[in-house]
Design an enzyme around this catalytic site. Structure first.
Site, PDB file in Angstrom:
ATOM      1  CB  SER A  27     -10.228  54.048 -26.161  1.00  0.00           C
ATOM      2  OG  SER A  27     -10.267  53.184 -25.039  1.00  0.00           O
ATOM      3  N   GLY A  64     -11.567  57.503 -23.708  1.00  0.00           N
ATOM      4  CA  GLY A  64     -11.713  58.031 -22.366  1.00  0.00           C
ATOM      5  C   GLY A  64     -13.141  58.235 -21.914  1.00  0.00           C
ATOM      6  CG  ASN A  92     -12.713  54.680 -20.185  1.00  0.00           C
ATOM      7  OD1 ASN A  92     -11.561  54.278 -20.035  1.00  0.00           O
ATOM      8  ND2 ASN A  92     -13.196  55.010 -21.367  1.00  0.00           N
ATOM      9  CG  ASP A 173      -2.719  50.140 -23.298  1.00  0.00           C
ATOM     10  OD1 ASP A 173      -2.976  49.020 -23.786  1.00  0.00           O
ATOM     11  OD2 ASP A 173      -3.294  51.177 -23.661  1.00  0.00           O
ATOM     12  CG  HIS A 176      -6.481  50.816 -25.518  1.00  0.00           C
ATOM     13  ND1 HIS A 176      -5.734  51.368 -24.508  1.00  0.00           N
ATOM     14  CD2 HIS A 176      -7.691  51.429 -25.493  1.00  0.00           C
ATOM     15  CE1 HIS A 176      -6.462  52.298 -23.891  1.00  0.00           C
ATOM     16  NE2 HIS A 176      -7.647  52.355 -24.472  1.00  0.00           N
TER      17      HIS A 176
END
Length: 204
Positions: A27, A64, A92, A173, A176
């Site tokens: 991402s 992801g 991830n 979050d 990102h």
């Protein structure tokens, strides 16, 4: 025609050719929750073009994706004729606490398969979240410099350098980057990308 003159002309032709890169990542490459034009690959492409470097960068980021996911889609994500790959995977794996040995194995497989195709790799490193403990962080963080050393890769040690933990440059979050965060990433990685491009073999 002298050999030196022929070499000069070949180098000039190569310099005029548009380089084709693929940014293979998760991402952070894909541009999660951002307009397509604000993602890392197009912003980097624009920055390089502003420096007079003719380049096209394919966005092969999948939100992801783990290293294993990147390995499984490698062949169709990186087309024939690609001059180089910016490899940004592993975040991830760390967020999920996956065994660093498996992350290392997957990254090495990607690098090995690309090298077998004659495609150089710029390896973008990642650090593990510190809440996973010092032993995990030590094992995970070592993956990227050790792979770069063993395979002779250009390494950018930490893809999120300059923005990690910065609320102003990250989405809510805190994982990102915002559009401005992406621009900071590009500004920081740009010298390493330019060095990587200077190592690419000339092609007709």
């Amino acid at each position: 025609m002298s050999q030196s003159l022929a070499q000069t002309q070949t180098q000039t032709q190569a310099a005029a050719r548009t380089l084709k890169l693929v940014a293979l990542g998760d991402s952070l490459t894909a541009g999660y929750n951002l307009p397509g034009s604000a993602a890392f690959p197009p912003v980097l492409e624009q920055a390089l073009r502003q420096k007079g470097i003719a380049v096209e960068i394919v966005n092969a980021g999948v939100s992801g994706d783990t290293v294993q996911g990147g390995l499984e889609r490698l062949d169709w994500s990186v087309a024939e004729g690609t001059d180089g790959v910016i490899l940004e995977l592993g975040a991830n794996d760390a967020l999920r606490g996956l065994d660093p040995a498996m992350t290392r194995k997957g990254l090495e497989a990607i690098v090995t398969r690309l090298k077998a195709r004659g495609i150089p790799v710029l390896l973008a490193g990642m650090y593990a979240p510190r809440n996973l403990g010092p032993d995990y962080a030590k094992r995970f963080d070592a993956i990227y410099p050790e792979l770069a050393k063993s395979h002779g890769l250009v390494l950018y040690p930490f893809f999120l350098e300059g923005i990690a933990g910065n609320r102003a440059l990250n989405q809510p979050d805190l994982l990102h980057p915002t559009a401005e965060g992406v621009r900071v990433i590009v500004r920081n990685i740009l010298p390493t990308v330019e060095r990587f491009l200077s190592t690419l073999p000339a092609k007709p």
